[in-house]
Design an enzyme around this catalytic site. Structure first.
Site, PDB file in Angstrom:
ATOM      1  CD  GLU A  29      -2.280  -1.791   3.087  1.00 16.39           C
ATOM      2  OE1 GLU A  29      -3.184  -2.476   2.538  1.00 16.39           O
ATOM      3  OE2 GLU A  29      -2.136  -0.757   4.100  1.00 16.39           O
ATOM      4  CG  LEU A  58      -5.933   1.597   0.546  1.00 18.92           C
ATOM      5  CD1 LEU A  58      -7.041   1.966   1.377  1.00 18.92           C
ATOM      6  CD2 LEU A  58      -4.494   1.450   0.973  1.00 18.92           C
ATOM      7  CB  ALA A  59      -7.513  -5.869  -0.063  1.00 22.85           C
ATOM      8  CD  GLU A  60      -3.963  -4.295   5.280  1.00 24.17           C
ATOM      9  OE1 GLU A  60      -5.161  -4.178   5.050  1.00 24.17           O
ATOM     10  OE2 GLU A  60      -3.494  -3.537   5.847  1.00 24.17           O
ATOM     11  CD  GLN A  82      -0.397   2.322   4.420  1.00 28.82           C
ATOM     12  OE1 GLN A  82      -1.190   2.240   5.303  1.00 28.82           O
ATOM     13  NE2 GLN A  82       1.073   2.826   3.676  1.00 28.82           N
ATOM     14  CG  PHE A  83       1.257   1.112  10.356  1.00 25.24           C
ATOM     15  CD1 PHE A  83       2.031   1.397  11.422  1.00 25.24           C
ATOM     16  CD2 PHE A  83       0.571   1.539   9.254  1.00 25.24           C
ATOM     17  CE1 PHE A  83       2.702   2.722  10.672  1.00 25.24           C
ATOM     18  CE2 PHE A  83       0.721   3.041   8.761  1.00 25.24           C
ATOM     19  CZ  PHE A  83       1.437   4.155   9.865  1.00 25.24           C
ATOM     20  CG  PHE A  86      -2.884  -3.034   9.690  1.00 27.87           C
ATOM     21  CD1 PHE A  86      -3.827  -2.019  10.777  1.00 27.87           C
ATOM     22  CD2 PHE A  86      -2.657  -1.677   8.419  1.00 27.87           C
ATOM     23  CE1 PHE A  86      -4.158  -1.489  11.010  1.00 27.87           C
ATOM     24  CE2 PHE A  86      -2.606  -0.435   8.716  1.00 27.87           C
ATOM     25  CZ  PHE A  86      -3.629  -0.136  10.364  1.00 27.87           C
ATOM     26  CG  HIS A 129      -1.248   2.486  13.193  1.00 25.70           C
ATOM     27  ND1 HIS A 129      -2.731   2.587  13.319  1.00 25.70           N
ATOM     28  CD2 HIS A 129      -0.540   3.048  11.693  1.00 25.70           C
ATOM     29  CE1 HIS A 129      -3.162   3.137  12.249  1.00 25.70           C
ATOM     30  NE2 HIS A 129      -2.109   3.419  11.802  1.00 25.70           N
TER      31      HIS A 129
END
Length: 325
Positions: A29, A58-60, A82-83, A86, A129
């Site tokens: 992302e 935006l889809a892990e 991204q973090f 997640f 996060h």
């Protein structure tokens, strides 16, 4: 040698591997044009093109599935979550697929995936996060889990991770990204995965830590030195597999040990280390092996973060408990 922050060392490692192997691809992302939230991939899309460094939705879960598919086709994917808070969205891909593929396929299919992700407290991020979830990863057979504590290690470990034929979870503590600089070779080099580093020699007590807690342990060792205490500091670098040999050798020398982790106390890496020491070196101990950890609560809101997180003063306190036992 160049003076680099940890984020610069990570970017440099990614650039090295993109140049070395055309099958290395980076995605996640905002990692493309924007260069990632922390700019870890800044400039790499311009240098290597949109086919090799690109953004995802935006889809892990989609990121994990894409990494698996690419790996089966001979690529070396380096996805970014991204973090790390997640990671639950991609757990099936990690634990149900990546970690099991070599076993499931009878050693015929590799998963050379390096999943990068920032984590860790001390920078006042929003909820979910900063969580330290490395224990979940270390418990899953088939995964290697790497957590550097400084720029030099960050580059060498990341290059080794990308070249590894098994999946590696590569976790980057956010507080360390730009907190200090280190001398880092501009050429490529590797650091063996699964090998700890004795950051400071000592004779009276051993501190075992990883990530940001290595810096806290070194600071605690400096404080104790003023009182004539010689503390040895071990940087695990890799928490799965653990370098049990280096741990036990140090504890046999010093006779006392404090294990430090930022994560909550229950079911953490520290607990496993304590168990390994008790099984292998109990007759060499002069005191129980003690732990410094965060409390067993949800990660605090930013206003209370500095109170919630363990620090060098907590390590000094535990060390004195062991020394005075």
């Amino acid at each position: 040698m160049a003076q680099m922050t940890m984020i610069q060392a990570i970017t440099d490692a990614l650039r090295v591997e993109l140049k070395n192997d055309e099958n290395v691809v980076l995605f996640g992302e905002d990692v493309g044009k924007n260069g990632g939230v922390f700019r870890a991939t800044e400039g790499l899309q311009d240098e290597f093109g949109e086919d090799r460094v690109f953004d995802t939705p935006l889809a892990e879960s989609g990121i994990g599935g894409l990494a698996i598919g690419l790996a089966t086709q001979g690529f070396r994917p380096v996805p970014e979550i991204q973090f790390f808070g997640f990671v639950y969205e991609v757990m099936d891909s990690i634990s149900g697929q990546m970690a099991r593929m070599r076993y499931r396929s009878g050693n015929t299919v590799n998963m050379p995936i390096t999943l990068r992700s920032p984590f860790g407290g001390g920078v006042h991020t929003p909820e979910m996060h900063a969580d330290s979830l490395e224990g979940l990863m270390a418990q899953q057979p088939g995964l290697k889990v790497v957590i550097p504590s400084n720029p030099y290690d960050a580059k060498g470990l990341l290059i080794s991770a990308i070249r590894d034929n098994d999946p590696v979870i590569y976790l980057e503590h956010m507080k360390l990204y730009r907190s200090f600089r280190d001398e880092v070779p501009e050429e490529e080099y590797t650091i063996e995965l699964g090998k700890a580093n004795v950051k400071r020699e000592g004779a009276d007590i051993t501190f075992i830590a990883y990530g940001a807690m290595v810096q806290a342990s070194l600071k605690a060792a400096e404080e104790l030195e003023k009182d004539g205490v010689s503390a040895e500091v071990i940087d695990l670098r890799t928490i799965a597999p653990l370098d049990v040999e280096t741990i036990v050798e140090s504890v046999k020398k010093t006779g006392r040990c404090v294990v430090v982790q930022e994560a909550q106390r229950v079911a953490g890496i520290a607990s496993q280390i304590v168990a390994e020491i008790q099984e292998r070196a109990i007759l060499h101990l002069e005191a129980p092996v003690l732990r410094v950890t965060a409390p067993d609560t949800i990660f605090s809101f930013p206003q209370a973060e500095d109170v919630w997180l363990p620090n060098h003063k907590d390590i000094v306190k535990k060390a004195n408990e062991a020394l005075n036992y």
